[in-house]
Design a protein around this motif. Structure first.
Motif, PDB file in Angstrom:
ATOM      1  N   ILE A  73       0.856  -1.185   0.000  1.00  0.00           N
ATOM      2  CA  ILE A  73       0.000   0.000   0.000  1.00  0.00           C
ATOM      3  C   ILE A  73       0.892   1.235   0.000  1.00  0.00           C
ATOM      4  O   ILE A  73       1.584   1.524   0.986  1.00  0.00           O
ATOM      5  CB  ILE A  73      -0.939  -0.001   1.218  1.00  0.00           C
ATOM      6  CG1 ILE A  73      -1.788  -1.282   1.226  1.00  0.00           C
ATOM      7  CG2 ILE A  73      -1.828   1.236   1.208  1.00  0.00           C
ATOM      8  CD1 ILE A  73      -2.659  -1.432   2.436  1.00  0.00           C
ATOM      9  N   SER A  74       0.881   2.003  -1.081  1.00  0.00           N
ATOM     10  CA  SER A  74       1.855   3.070  -1.284  1.00  0.00           C
ATOM     11  C   SER A  74       1.586   4.325  -0.460  1.00  0.00           C
ATOM     12  O   SER A  74       2.486   5.126  -0.244  1.00  0.00           O
ATOM     13  CB  SER A  74       1.904   3.454  -2.772  1.00  0.00           C
ATOM     14  OG  SER A  74       0.627   3.888  -3.209  1.00  0.00           O
ATOM     15  N   ASN A  75       0.345   4.529  -0.001  1.00  0.00           N
ATOM     16  CA  ASN A  75       0.039   5.771   0.718  1.00  0.00           C
ATOM     17  C   ASN A  75       0.334   5.679   2.212  1.00  0.00           C
ATOM     18  O   ASN A  75       0.035   6.598   2.967  1.00  0.00           O
ATOM     19  CB  ASN A  75      -1.430   6.159   0.505  1.00  0.00           C
ATOM     20  CG  ASN A  75      -2.380   5.131   1.083  1.00  0.00           C
ATOM     21  OD1 ASN A  75      -2.059   3.950   1.149  1.00  0.00           O
ATOM     22  ND2 ASN A  75      -3.560   5.566   1.496  1.00  0.00           N
ATOM     23  N   LEU A  76       0.923   4.581   2.651  1.00  0.00           N
ATOM     24  CA  LEU A  76       1.264   4.401   4.054  1.00  0.00           C
ATOM     25  C   LEU A  76       2.774   4.442   4.247  1.00  0.00           C
ATOM     26  O   LEU A  76       3.536   4.013   3.382  1.00  0.00           O
ATOM     27  CB  LEU A  76       0.728   3.058   4.579  1.00  0.00           C
ATOM     28  CG  LEU A  76      -0.782   2.860   4.577  1.00  0.00           C
ATOM     29  CD1 LEU A  76      -1.130   1.460   5.065  1.00  0.00           C
ATOM     30  CD2 LEU A  76      -1.474   3.915   5.441  1.00  0.00           C
ATOM     31  N   LYS A  77       3.194   4.961   5.380  1.00  0.00           N
ATOM     32  CA  LYS A  77       4.596   4.911   5.758  1.00  0.00           C
ATOM     33  C   LYS A  77       4.825   3.590   6.473  1.00  0.00           C
ATOM     34  O   LYS A  77       4.059   3.210   7.351  1.00  0.00           O
ATOM     35  CB  LYS A  77       4.942   6.063   6.701  1.00  0.00           C
ATOM     36  CG  LYS A  77       4.660   7.451   6.127  1.00  0.00           C
ATOM     37  CD  LYS A  77       5.607   7.800   5.009  1.00  0.00           C
ATOM     38  CE  LYS A  77       5.379   9.237   4.553  1.00  0.00           C
ATOM     39  NZ  LYS A  77       6.274   9.635   3.460  1.00  0.00           N
ATOM     40  N   GLN A  78       5.868   2.868   6.094  1.00  0.00           N
ATOM     41  CA  GLN A  78       6.139   1.618   6.777  1.00  0.00           C
ATOM     42  C   GLN A  78       7.621   1.493   7.092  1.00  0.00           C
ATOM     43  O   GLN A  78       8.480   1.971   6.357  1.00  0.00           O
ATOM     44  CB  GLN A  78       5.659   0.422   5.973  1.00  0.00           C
ATOM     45  CG  GLN A  78       6.313   0.216   4.627  1.00  0.00           C
ATOM     46  CD  GLN A  78       5.742  -1.017   3.932  1.00  0.00           C
ATOM     47  OE1 GLN A  78       5.539  -2.061   4.548  1.00  0.00           O
ATOM     48  NE2 GLN A  78       5.482  -0.903   2.645  1.00  0.00           N
ATOM     49  N   LYS A  79       7.890   0.846   8.215  1.00  0.00           N
ATOM     50  CA  LYS A  79       9.265   0.694   8.678  1.00  0.00           C
ATOM     51  C   LYS A  79       9.458  -0.716   9.212  1.00  0.00           C
ATOM     52  O   LYS A  79       8.641  -1.210   9.993  1.00  0.00           O
ATOM     53  CB  LYS A  79       9.549   1.715   9.785  1.00  0.00           C
ATOM     54  CG  LYS A  79      10.934   1.600  10.385  1.00  0.00           C
ATOM     55  CD  LYS A  79      11.095   2.604  11.521  1.00  0.00           C
ATOM     56  CE  LYS A  79      12.471   2.479  12.165  1.00  0.00           C
ATOM     57  NZ  LYS A  79      12.629   3.423  13.307  1.00  0.00           N
ATOM     58  N   ARG A  80      10.518  -1.353   8.780  1.00  0.00           N
ATOM     59  CA  ARG A  80      10.852  -2.676   9.313  1.00  0.00           C
ATOM     60  C   ARG A  80      11.356  -2.487  10.735  1.00  0.00           C
ATOM     61  O   ARG A  80      12.294  -1.725  10.981  1.00  0.00           O
ATOM     62  CB  ARG A  80      11.925  -3.335   8.456  1.00  0.00           C
ATOM     63  CG  ARG A  80      12.326  -4.730   8.939  1.00  0.00           C
ATOM     64  CD  ARG A  80      13.470  -5.290   8.113  1.00  0.00           C
ATOM     65  NE  ARG A  80      13.944  -6.552   8.645  1.00  0.00           N
ATOM     66  CZ  ARG A  80      14.781  -6.674   9.676  1.00  0.00           C
ATOM     67  NH1 ARG A  80      15.236  -5.584  10.284  1.00  0.00           N
ATOM     68  NH2 ARG A  80      15.170  -7.858  10.108  1.00  0.00           N
ATOM     69  N   ILE A  81      10.717  -3.143  11.693  1.00  0.00           N
ATOM     70  CA  ILE A  81      11.080  -2.945  13.093  1.00  0.00           C
ATOM     71  C   ILE A  81      11.727  -4.175  13.723  1.00  0.00           C
ATOM     72  O   ILE A  81      12.073  -4.158  14.911  1.00  0.00           O
ATOM     73  CB  ILE A  81       9.845  -2.530  13.923  1.00  0.00           C
ATOM     74  CG1 ILE A  81       8.746  -3.594  13.841  1.00  0.00           C
ATOM     75  CG2 ILE A  81       9.331  -1.171  13.490  1.00  0.00           C
ATOM     76  CD1 ILE A  81       7.587  -3.328  14.784  1.00  0.00           C
ATOM     77  N   GLY A  82      11.898  -5.228  12.952  1.00  0.00           N
ATOM     78  CA  GLY A  82      12.544  -6.415  13.493  1.00  0.00           C
ATOM     79  C   GLY A  82      12.113  -7.666  12.764  1.00  0.00           C
ATOM     80  O   GLY A  82      11.488  -7.607  11.697  1.00  0.00           O
ATOM     81  N   ASP A  83      12.440  -8.789  13.340  1.00  0.00           N
ATOM     82  CA  ASP A  83      12.073 -10.067  12.731  1.00  0.00           C
ATOM     83  C   ASP A  83      12.008 -11.152  13.798  1.00  0.00           C
ATOM     84  O   ASP A  83      12.414 -10.947  14.952  1.00  0.00           O
ATOM     85  CB  ASP A  83      13.081 -10.445  11.632  1.00  0.00           C
ATOM     86  CG  ASP A  83      14.511 -10.514  12.153  1.00  0.00           C
ATOM     87  OD1 ASP A  83      14.792 -11.331  13.061  1.00  0.00           O
ATOM     88  OD2 ASP A  83      15.367  -9.743  11.664  1.00  0.00           O
ATOM     89  N   PHE A  84      11.488 -12.283  13.398  1.00  0.00           N
ATOM     90  CA  PHE A  84      11.486 -13.467  14.261  1.00  0.00           C
ATOM     91  C   PHE A  84      11.561 -14.688  13.354  1.00  0.00           C
ATOM     92  O   PHE A  84      11.519 -14.565  12.122  1.00  0.00           O
ATOM     93  CB  PHE A  84      10.236 -13.518  15.153  1.00  0.00           C
ATOM     94  CG  PHE A  84       8.938 -13.657  14.401  1.00  0.00           C
ATOM     95  CD1 PHE A  84       8.425 -14.908  14.071  1.00  0.00           C
ATOM     96  CD2 PHE A  84       8.207 -12.532  14.024  1.00  0.00           C
ATOM     97  CE1 PHE A  84       7.223 -15.039  13.377  1.00  0.00           C
ATOM     98  CE2 PHE A  84       7.014 -12.646  13.331  1.00  0.00           C
ATOM     99  CZ  PHE A  84       6.521 -13.896  13.010  1.00  0.00           C
ATOM    100  N   ARG A  85      11.696 -15.834  13.936  1.00  0.00           N
ATOM    101  CA  ARG A  85      11.661 -17.082  13.174  1.00  0.00           C
ATOM    102  C   ARG A  85      10.554 -17.968  13.721  1.00  0.00           C
ATOM    103  O   ARG A  85      10.329 -18.018  14.942  1.00  0.00           O
ATOM    104  CB  ARG A  85      12.989 -17.835  13.280  1.00  0.00           C
ATOM    105  CG  ARG A  85      14.173 -17.142  12.626  1.00  0.00           C
ATOM    106  CD  ARG A  85      15.420 -18.013  12.738  1.00  0.00           C
ATOM    107  NE  ARG A  85      16.617 -17.282  12.376  1.00  0.00           N
ATOM    108  CZ  ARG A  85      17.111 -17.212  11.140  1.00  0.00           C
ATOM    109  NH1 ARG A  85      16.497 -17.845  10.161  1.00  0.00           N
ATOM    110  NH2 ARG A  85      18.221 -16.539  10.894  1.00  0.00           N
TER     111      ARG A  85
END
Length: 299
Positions: A150-162
């Motif tokens: 969705i291009s009209n939203l700001k998004q940030k990768r904040i981490g990960d898990f397995r």
């Protein structure tokens, strides 16, 4: 906008006692100030100021108008200060959505840690595995697994898990003693509701992302035998020996007394977690603090 500007100019001319001082205060020329005053009186069709070369005085209408201009200016200044204060201290409603699996075990603890000392913050939490419309639902933050398109939203990768492929202690032990049954897909699989009928898992060694040829250490395919619509139900089914399945590593770590990994020396790929919001300019301090707290919890 022009009316508000004219009222501000008029207020400063009266307050400071002259066009010259008002021009210096507002950093414009005296002619600009005079033009605003002339236009204001023309549009109102009333004389506000009586001016001579040495002094100026308010008419009765001008006195009343001046008081209202001051009130309006004070309200504007207060609104400005209140908005700035919101950038310093979190308060008010913060609406957050996240998948069921992340809300209870990740988002809730993070929000408690960061907002415990801010009683004026009100939280509205929506556990939902779908992708809700942030603007339509009035949502401040969406925590999602995987990147959004969705291009009209700001998004940030904040981490990960397995995710961890696991089962009850007895089930895991039985699987480890009969690897062939796993390879041919004869083991019962407890699926989360978002998983497809056919399930594929690719494993790498924990000390290396892949083998020397750049391919996974091994792969397994399953067909879901059981299915649960919440993670808590899926977790209970795994603990009670219904089969094998995946749960996030940060949840598995809390259930090491009842669950065991099928392949302790191998791992599934990382799953990225993103925080999304629709703020285009200044992001409220409460939203920033919430995202940072969830990211810290993930790490």
């Amino acid at each position: 906008m022009s009316k508000l500007k004219q009222m501000t100019v008029f207020m400063y001319v009266v307050k400071l006692g002259s066009i010259t001082r008002a021009a210096e205060k507002l950093d414009v020329s005296k002619s600009v100030i005079s033009q605003h005053l002339k236009q204001l009186e023309t549009e109102l069709a009333v004389t506000l100021l009586k001016r001579t070369t040495r002094k100026q005085s308010l008419t009765p209408a001008g006195e009343h108008f001046y008081q209202q201009c001051c009130t309006l200016h004070e309200l504007a200044e207060q609104a400005w200060q209140d908005a700035q204060q919101l950038q310093l201290t979190p308060k008010g409603l913060i609406k957050i959505t996240a998948p069921h699996a992340l809300m209870e075990h990740l988002v809730l603890p993070a929000l408690h840690d960061v907002f415990y000392a801010y009683p004026e913050v009100e939280l509205e939490l929506i556990s939902h595995d779908g992708q809700l419309d942030l603007m339509q639902e009035g949502i401040d933050i969406a925590i999602r697994v995987g990147e959004s398109k969705i291009s009209n939203l700001k998004q940030k990768r904040i981490g990960d898990f397995r995710d961890v492929l696991c089962g009850s202690l007895q089930t895991a032990k039985a699987c480890q003693s009969d690897i062939e049954a796993l390879k041919v897909g004869n083991t019962r699989y407890v699926a989360n509701h978002w998983q497809e009928k056919s399930i594929h898992h690719s494993f790498s060694r924990k000390d290396s992302h892949s083998d020397k040829n750049g391919t996974p250490a091994f792969e397994l395919n399953f067909k879901n035998h059981h299915k649960a619509n919440t993670l808590s139900t899926c977790l209970s089914m795994l603990e009670q020996g219904f089969g094998v399945g995946i749960i996030p590593d940060f949840i598995f770590a809390k259930h090491s007394q009842t669950l065991a990994e099928l392949f302790p020396d191998h791992q599934l790929d990382k799953v990225n977690v993103y925080a999304l919001h629709s703020y285009q300019a200044a992001v409220p301090i409460g939203v920033k603090m919430a995202i940072e707290a969830i990211a810290k919890r993930l790490s």
